[in-house]
Design an enzyme around this catalytic site. Sequence first.
Site, PDB file in Angstrom:
ATOM      1  CG  ASP A  48      -1.462   1.320   1.054  1.00 58.07           C
ATOM      2  OD1 ASP A  48      -2.636   1.404   0.381  1.00 58.07           O
ATOM      3  OD2 ASP A  48      -1.487   2.329   1.589  1.00 58.07           O
ATOM      4  CE1 TYR A  53       0.663   8.205   2.196  1.00 61.44           C
ATOM      5  CE2 TYR A  53       0.928   5.815   2.258  1.00 61.44           C
ATOM      6  CZ  TYR A  53       0.631   6.722   2.289  1.00 61.44           C
ATOM      7  OH  TYR A  53      -1.012   6.232   3.316  1.00 61.44           O
ATOM      8  CE  LYS A  78      -3.780   5.108   0.661  1.00 59.88           C
ATOM      9  NZ  LYS A  78      -1.947   4.252   0.702  1.00 59.88           N
TER      10      LYS A  78
HETATM   11  N1  NAP Z   1      -5.336   6.103   3.825  1.00 52.78           N
HETATM   12  C1  NAP Z   1      -4.628   7.414   3.939  1.00 52.78           C
HETATM   13  O1  NAP Z   1      -4.852   8.038   4.781  1.00 52.78           O
HETATM   14  C2  NAP Z   1      -3.597   6.644   5.165  1.00 52.78           C
HETATM   15  C3  NAP Z   1      -2.960   7.443   6.446  1.00 52.78           C
HETATM   16  C4  NAP Z   1      -1.814   6.863   7.385  1.00 52.78           C
HETATM   17  C5  NAP Z   1      -1.165   5.628   6.870  1.00 52.78           C
HETATM   18  N2  NAP Z   1      -1.823   5.160   5.230  1.00 52.78           N
HETATM   19  C6  NAP Z   1      -1.687   3.220   5.255  1.00 52.78           C
HETATM   20  O2  NAP Z   1      -1.472   2.949   6.169  1.00 52.78           O
HETATM   21  C7  NAP Z   1      -0.405   1.789   6.789  1.00 52.78           C
HETATM   22  C8  NAP Z   1      -0.046   1.835   8.003  1.00 52.78           C
HETATM   23  O3  NAP Z   1       0.164   2.663   8.768  1.00 52.78           O
HETATM   24  P1  NAP Z   1       0.628   3.507   9.421  1.00 52.78           P
HETATM   25  O4  NAP Z   1       1.543   3.422   9.298  1.00 52.78           O
HETATM   26  O5  NAP Z   1       0.208   5.398   9.963  1.00 52.78           O
HETATM   27  O6  NAP Z   1       0.551   3.084  11.144  1.00 52.78           O
HETATM   28  P2  NAP Z   1       0.963   1.878  12.015  1.00 52.78           P
HETATM   29  O7  NAP Z   1       0.920   0.573  10.723  1.00 52.78           O
HETATM   30  O8  NAP Z   1      -0.440   1.608  12.696  1.00 52.78           O
HETATM   31  O9  NAP Z   1       1.632   1.177  13.006  1.00 52.78           O
HETATM   32  C9  NAP Z   1       2.672   1.611  12.151  1.00 52.78           C
HETATM   33  C10 NAP Z   1       3.991   2.270  13.375  1.00 52.78           C
HETATM   34  O10 NAP Z   1       3.951   0.885  14.764  1.00 52.78           O
HETATM   35  C11 NAP Z   1       5.078   0.184  14.704  1.00 52.78           C
HETATM   36  N3  NAP Z   1       5.635  -1.098  14.321  1.00 52.78           N
HETATM   37  C12 NAP Z   1       5.230  -1.745  13.220  1.00 52.78           C
HETATM   38  N4  NAP Z   1       5.291  -3.302  13.509  1.00 52.78           N
HETATM   39  C13 NAP Z   1       5.859  -3.632  15.127  1.00 52.78           C
HETATM   40  C14 NAP Z   1       5.422  -4.213  16.342  1.00 52.78           C
HETATM   41  N5  NAP Z   1       5.180  -5.931  15.617  1.00 52.78           N
HETATM   42  N6  NAP Z   1       5.752  -3.793  17.461  1.00 52.78           N
HETATM   43  C15 NAP Z   1       5.881  -2.886  17.168  1.00 52.78           C
HETATM   44  N7  NAP Z   1       5.991  -1.794  16.605  1.00 52.78           N
HETATM   45  C16 NAP Z   1       5.508  -1.923  15.590  1.00 52.78           C
HETATM   46  C17 NAP Z   1       5.244   1.075  13.570  1.00 52.78           C
HETATM   47  O11 NAP Z   1       7.155   1.086  14.021  1.00 52.78           O
HETATM   48  P3  NAP Z   1       8.922   0.274  13.180  1.00 52.78           P
HETATM   49  O12 NAP Z   1       8.769   1.343  11.433  1.00 52.78           O
HETATM   50  O13 NAP Z   1       9.871   1.191  14.170  1.00 52.78           O
HETATM   51  O14 NAP Z   1       8.614  -1.208  13.625  1.00 52.78           O
HETATM   52  C18 NAP Z   1       5.454   1.952  13.200  1.00 52.78           C
HETATM   53  O15 NAP Z   1       6.088   2.829  13.881  1.00 52.78           O
HETATM   54  C19 NAP Z   1       0.249   2.918   6.161  1.00 52.78           C
HETATM   55  O16 NAP Z   1       2.042   2.819   6.515  1.00 52.78           O
HETATM   56  C20 NAP Z   1      -0.245   3.649   4.916  1.00 52.78           C
HETATM   57  O17 NAP Z   1      -0.074   2.473   4.176  1.00 52.78           O
HETATM   58  C21 NAP Z   1      -2.844   5.430   4.992  1.00 52.78           C
END
Ligand code: NAP
Length: 279
Positions: A48, A53, A78
Amino acid sequence: MTTTPVPTLAFHDGHTIPQLGFGLYRVAPDEAERIVSDALEVGYRHIDTAALYGNEVGVGRAIAASGIPRDELFITTKLWNSDQGTQSAFDAIDLSLEKLGLESVNLYLIHWPVPSRDLFVETWKALEQIQADGKSTSIGVSNFRLSDLDRVLAETDTVPVLNQIELHPLFTQLPLREYGAAHGILTESWGPLGHAQVNIFDEGPVAAAAAAHGVSPAQAIIRWHLQNGLVVIPKSNSRERMAQNFDVFGFELSDAEVSAISALNRDHRSGGHPDEVGA
Ligand SMILES: NC(=O)c1ccc[n+]([C@@H]2O[C@H](COP(=O)([O-])OP(=O)(O)OC[C@H]3O[C@@H](n4cnc5c(N)ncnc54)[C@H](OP(=O)(O)O)[C@@H]3O)[C@@H](O)[C@H]2O)c1
């Protein structure tokens, strides 16, 4: 390479999506190739990304270097807010495909509705054309509110296959999930682990479920998303954590554990509000 054990969910348009994918928000452009290569080696087949990004080039390089057949991959990108409108949407998908080095993506999403500009219905009609042109197999939306979905359904001919929204145990988004279920729109959780903004790992029911199954809190939360029928796309820069997040098919939460984690909801939004982003 690992064979993916990830289940798929069916879109209303006849295509399918792997229920667990890998998110690319806040993955630096110069690290994207390494991180996506790691994710593909771990076994992820659903990636994704987004024009916003800035890492589509790295994603494309990793896909090309992997040698994985294109039809085994599911790639989402997106359309960014400033590209809403008919011609700018056509230009935006062409640029994203060029950066990714792909003929088409599997899923193209409008990133935010940006209600103040009121261009999302026109933009959705452009996505219908993009799909007809074969540049995206399926089309969907992100961060759309109930009222935005109502307008798309009333004013256009195509129902989005999916709405990607902030969703985690502190913000369970039941009204949007119920609307989606009623209209054949899958719900995809962004920020599934708390978007690096809120600590869900220490919440009692999460910690208890993790301890009961001998897994990490992150694994318990990813299972909660999967067992709720959501598409989930956790992000990690660490190969160890991306592997951990992928290793979620060897245990199952009980109904009571799922309910206890759901009861953590306090409508806590950790990211932007769809009323405001892009305004
Ligand atoms: N459509 C939208 O508006 C929108 C907005 C935000 C995000 N997104 C999408 O959704 C995806 C996921 O959301 P997100 O990246 O915001 O947040 P997330 O996946 O909820 O959280 C990522 C965070 O969690 C940590 N993490 C990951 N696995 C872990 C584990 N097993 N144990 C402990 N910590 C862990 C990561 O750190 P490390 O990297 O250091 O492991 C990072 O700081 C995005 O990457 C993007 O593709 C879309």
